[in-house]
Design a protein around this motif. Structure first.
Motif, PDB file in Angstrom:
ATOM      1  N   PHE A  48       0.837  -1.200   0.000  1.00  0.00           N
ATOM      2  CA  PHE A  48       0.000   0.000   0.000  1.00  0.00           C
ATOM      3  C   PHE A  48       0.871   1.249   0.000  1.00  0.00           C
ATOM      4  O   PHE A  48       0.598   2.216  -0.725  1.00  0.00           O
ATOM      5  CB  PHE A  48      -0.916   0.021   1.230  1.00  0.00           C
ATOM      6  N   ALA A  49       1.929   1.231   0.833  1.00  0.00           N
ATOM      7  CA  ALA A  49       2.821   2.386   0.923  1.00  0.00           C
ATOM      8  C   ALA A  49       3.507   2.658  -0.410  1.00  0.00           C
ATOM      9  O   ALA A  49       3.613   3.804  -0.856  1.00  0.00           O
ATOM     10  CB  ALA A  49       3.859   2.155   2.019  1.00  0.00           C
ATOM     11  N   GLU A  50       3.972   1.598  -1.041  1.00  0.00           N
ATOM     12  CA  GLU A  50       4.637   1.761  -2.340  1.00  0.00           C
ATOM     13  C   GLU A  50       3.671   2.272  -3.396  1.00  0.00           C
ATOM     14  O   GLU A  50       4.036   3.109  -4.241  1.00  0.00           O
ATOM     15  CB  GLU A  50       5.254   0.426  -2.751  1.00  0.00           C
ATOM     16  N   SER A  51       2.418   1.811  -3.356  1.00  0.00           N
ATOM     17  CA  SER A  51       1.411   2.284  -4.304  1.00  0.00           C
ATOM     18  C   SER A  51       1.095   3.754  -4.068  1.00  0.00           C
ATOM     19  O   SER A  51       0.971   4.537  -5.022  1.00  0.00           O
ATOM     20  CB  SER A  51       0.133   1.455  -4.187  1.00  0.00           C
ATOM     21  N   ASP A  52       0.966   4.139  -2.797  1.00  0.00           N
ATOM     22  CA  ASP A  52       0.705   5.546  -2.475  1.00  0.00           C
ATOM     23  C   ASP A  52       1.784   6.439  -3.063  1.00  0.00           C
ATOM     24  O   ASP A  52       1.498   7.503  -3.626  1.00  0.00           O
ATOM     25  CB  ASP A  52       0.654   5.750  -0.952  1.00  0.00           C
ATOM     26  N   LEU A  53       3.028   5.987  -2.930  1.00  0.00           N
ATOM     27  CA  LEU A  53       4.153   6.794  -3.385  1.00  0.00           C
ATOM     28  C   LEU A  53       4.223   6.831  -4.910  1.00  0.00           C
ATOM     29  O   LEU A  53       4.597   7.859  -5.498  1.00  0.00           O
ATOM     30  CB  LEU A  53       5.452   6.226  -2.808  1.00  0.00           C
ATOM     31  N   SER A  54       3.859   5.750  -5.551  1.00  0.00           N
ATOM     32  CA  SER A  54       3.941   5.707  -7.015  1.00  0.00           C
ATOM     33  C   SER A  54       2.829   6.491  -7.689  1.00  0.00           C
ATOM     34  O   SER A  54       2.939   6.881  -8.852  1.00  0.00           O
ATOM     35  CB  SER A  54       3.904   4.253  -7.498  1.00  0.00           C
ATOM     36  N   GLU A  55       1.733   6.738  -6.951  1.00  0.00           N
ATOM     37  CA  GLU A  55       0.578   7.410  -7.544  1.00  0.00           C
ATOM     38  C   GLU A  55       0.664   8.928  -7.508  1.00  0.00           C
ATOM     39  O   GLU A  55      -0.135   9.607  -8.151  1.00  0.00           O
ATOM     40  CB  GLU A  55      -0.701   6.942  -6.828  1.00  0.00           C
ATOM     41  N   ASN A  64       0.065   9.345   3.424  1.00  0.00           N
ATOM     42  CA  ASN A  64      -0.536   8.010   3.374  1.00  0.00           C
ATOM     43  C   ASN A  64       0.535   6.928   3.208  1.00  0.00           C
ATOM     44  O   ASN A  64       0.449   5.855   3.816  1.00  0.00           O
ATOM     45  CB  ASN A  64      -1.537   7.928   2.220  1.00  0.00           C
ATOM     46  N   ALA A  65       1.531   7.199   2.373  1.00  0.00           N
ATOM     47  CA  ALA A  65       2.606   6.223   2.179  1.00  0.00           C
ATOM     48  C   ALA A  65       3.364   5.983   3.472  1.00  0.00           C
ATOM     49  O   ALA A  65       3.667   4.832   3.831  1.00  0.00           O
ATOM     50  CB  ALA A  65       3.552   6.716   1.087  1.00  0.00           C
ATOM     51  N   LEU A  66       3.662   7.065   4.182  1.00  0.00           N
ATOM     52  CA  LEU A  66       4.391   6.922   5.442  1.00  0.00           C
ATOM     53  C   LEU A  66       3.548   6.194   6.481  1.00  0.00           C
ATOM     54  O   LEU A  66       4.054   5.339   7.219  1.00  0.00           O
ATOM     55  CB  LEU A  66       4.796   8.302   5.963  1.00  0.00           C
ATOM     56  N   THR A  67       2.266   6.507   6.536  1.00  0.00           N
ATOM     57  CA  THR A  67       1.374   5.872   7.510  1.00  0.00           C
ATOM     58  C   THR A  67       1.284   4.370   7.269  1.00  0.00           C
ATOM     59  O   THR A  67       1.338   3.570   8.210  1.00  0.00           O
ATOM     60  CB  THR A  67      -0.026   6.493   7.440  1.00  0.00           C
ATOM     61  N   ASN A  68       1.162   3.970   6.013  1.00  0.00           N
ATOM     62  CA  ASN A  68       1.079   2.538   5.718  1.00  0.00           C
ATOM     63  C   ASN A  68       2.403   1.831   5.987  1.00  0.00           C
ATOM     64  O   ASN A  68       2.416   0.691   6.467  1.00  0.00           O
ATOM     65  CB  ASN A  68       0.649   2.323   4.262  1.00  0.00           C
ATOM     66  N   ALA A  69       3.507   2.501   5.700  1.00  0.00           N
ATOM     67  CA  ALA A  69       4.811   1.915   6.011  1.00  0.00           C
ATOM     68  C   ALA A  69       4.976   1.763   7.520  1.00  0.00           C
ATOM     69  O   ALA A  69       5.533   0.761   8.006  1.00  0.00           O
ATOM     70  CB  ALA A  69       5.928   2.778   5.439  1.00  0.00           C
ATOM     71  N   ALA A 129       4.503  17.647   7.086  1.00  0.00           N
ATOM     72  CA  ALA A 129       4.460  16.818   5.885  1.00  0.00           C
ATOM     73  C   ALA A 129       5.865  16.310   5.588  1.00  0.00           C
ATOM     74  O   ALA A 129       6.817  17.094   5.556  1.00  0.00           O
ATOM     75  CB  ALA A 129       3.931  17.614   4.703  1.00  0.00           C
ATOM     76  N   PRO A 130       6.014  15.016   5.366  1.00  0.00           N
ATOM     77  CA  PRO A 130       7.348  14.469   5.099  1.00  0.00           C
ATOM     78  C   PRO A 130       7.786  14.773   3.667  1.00  0.00           C
ATOM     79  O   PRO A 130       6.972  15.001   2.778  1.00  0.00           O
ATOM     80  CB  PRO A 130       7.153  12.977   5.298  1.00  0.00           C
ATOM     81  N   HIS A 131       9.085  14.768   3.460  1.00  0.00           N
ATOM     82  CA  HIS A 131       9.623  14.882   2.098  1.00  0.00           C
ATOM     83  C   HIS A 131       9.604  13.504   1.452  1.00  0.00           C
ATOM     84  O   HIS A 131       9.627  12.473   2.136  1.00  0.00           O
ATOM     85  CB  HIS A 131      11.050  15.423   2.139  1.00  0.00           C
ATOM     86  N   GLU A 136      10.674   7.572   1.206  1.00  0.00           N
ATOM     87  CA  GLU A 136      11.387   6.486   0.531  1.00  0.00           C
ATOM     88  C   GLU A 136      12.326   5.767   1.490  1.00  0.00           C
ATOM     89  O   GLU A 136      12.418   4.528   1.479  1.00  0.00           O
ATOM     90  CB  GLU A 136      12.168   7.044  -0.666  1.00  0.00           C
ATOM     91  N   THR A 137      13.017   6.547   2.328  1.00  0.00           N
ATOM     92  CA  THR A 137      13.919   5.947   3.307  1.00  0.00           C
ATOM     93  C   THR A 137      13.149   5.089   4.296  1.00  0.00           C
ATOM     94  O   THR A 137      13.566   3.966   4.630  1.00  0.00           O
ATOM     95  CB  THR A 137      14.696   7.037   4.064  1.00  0.00           C
ATOM     96  N   PHE A 138      12.006   5.586   4.749  1.00  0.00           N
ATOM     97  CA  PHE A 138      11.192   4.843   5.713  1.00  0.00           C
ATOM     98  C   PHE A 138      10.731   3.522   5.104  1.00  0.00           C
ATOM     99  O   PHE A 138      10.819   2.460   5.739  1.00  0.00           O
ATOM    100  CB  PHE A 138       9.979   5.678   6.130  1.00  0.00           C
ATOM    101  N   ILE A 139      10.249   3.574   3.875  1.00  0.00           N
ATOM    102  CA  ILE A 139       9.780   2.364   3.212  1.00  0.00           C
ATOM    103  C   ILE A 139      10.929   1.379   2.999  1.00  0.00           C
ATOM    104  O   ILE A 139      10.795   0.176   3.247  1.00  0.00           O
ATOM    105  CB  ILE A 139       9.108   2.705   1.865  1.00  0.00           C
ATOM    106  N   ASP A 140      12.068   1.900   2.548  1.00  0.00           N
ATOM    107  CA  ASP A 140      13.221   1.029   2.282  1.00  0.00           C
ATOM    108  C   ASP A 140      13.706   0.337   3.551  1.00  0.00           C
ATOM    109  O   ASP A 140      13.986  -0.873   3.548  1.00  0.00           O
ATOM    110  CB  ASP A 140      14.365   1.834   1.665  1.00  0.00           C
TER     111      ASP A 140
END
Length: 226
Positions: A48-55, A64-69, A129-131, A136-140
């Motif tokens: 979900f996090a990766e999809s949020d970021l790609s969209e 949303n990406a950070l929250t899901n990660a 708001a995150p950069h 990306e770092t959080f997800i990785d």
């Protein structure tokens, strides 16, 4: 006057895990850690996090990406903590407390997890708001943490055959095995000794979380497993 020969039950009480150095090949048997896959697994939250970021890169997408990660990270941390006996560690499942527990057990180093927690707090409590680079770092790092802990989920040390002699007050006894009851957060050290032609004597030391010796046993088990 001859040297006083202590019984094994007296010797094992003097055994000091802080000075113990593993030697030889330890023979492991393993159990596994139950992970929660319903209603949503940690892997799904990461997707979900990766999809949020790609969209998109709007604040909504990034938050949303950070929250899901973050959900993925918390879920995996909780599963691993509970699998290693966190319920006996006391207090609620706060992020700092879980980081402390994982560090004590030897599953992971706390520095990177504390850094991720700082970013999470900025978004959740300071409403910043995150950069994109931060997300990306959080997800990785969450992905790396999930991958690194998968080893222990699939191969959690359970019983270890050691057969290592230890000298206590000039007398030699053998550390036969180390066994874990992770559900109850207990570690057991099994010793044997033989006096001349006499039968083998046996004695067991038990350590309960949150004692430091319990954590020393856990770290020894994880560090010496190849």
């Amino acid at each position: 006057m001859g040297r006083l020969v202590l019984a094994i039950k007296d010797l094992v009480t003097k055994f000091d895990l802080r000075t113990f150095k593993p030697d030889g090949d330890w023979i492991y048997t393993w159990s596994w850690i139950r992970t929660r896959d319903e209603p949503i697994s940690a892997a799904q939250y990461l997707k979900f996090a990766e999809s949020d970021l790609s969209e998109g890169e709007s604040e909504r997408h990034l938050v949303n990406a950070l929250t899901n990660a973050k959900r993925a990270l918390h879920l995996r941390m909780e599963d691993v903590c509970l699998g290693f006996g966190f319920a006996s560690f006391g207090e609620r499942r706060s992020f700092p407390r879980m980081v402390e527990f994982l560090s004590k057990v030897g599953v992971t180093a706390p520095r990177i997890l504390n850094r991720l927690n700082q970013l999470r707090n900025q978004v959740e409590h300071e409403y910043l708001a995150p950069h994109r680079s931060e997300v990306e770092t959080f997800i990785d790092v969450t992905s790396l943490f999930a991958a690194s802990t998968q080893r222990w989920i699939n191969r959690q040390p359970s019983d270890i055959e050691i057969n290592q002699d230890v000298i206590i007050e000039g007398q030699t006894i053998t550390l036969k095995a180390m066994a874990f009851d992770w559900e109850r957060a207990r570690a057991h050290l099994h010793f044997i000794s033989r006096r001349g032609n006499a039968q083998w004597e046996q004695e067991t030391l038990a350590f309960q979380c949150p004692s430091e010796d319990f954590f020393r046993c856990a770290r020894l088990a994880l560090e010496n497993e190849w």
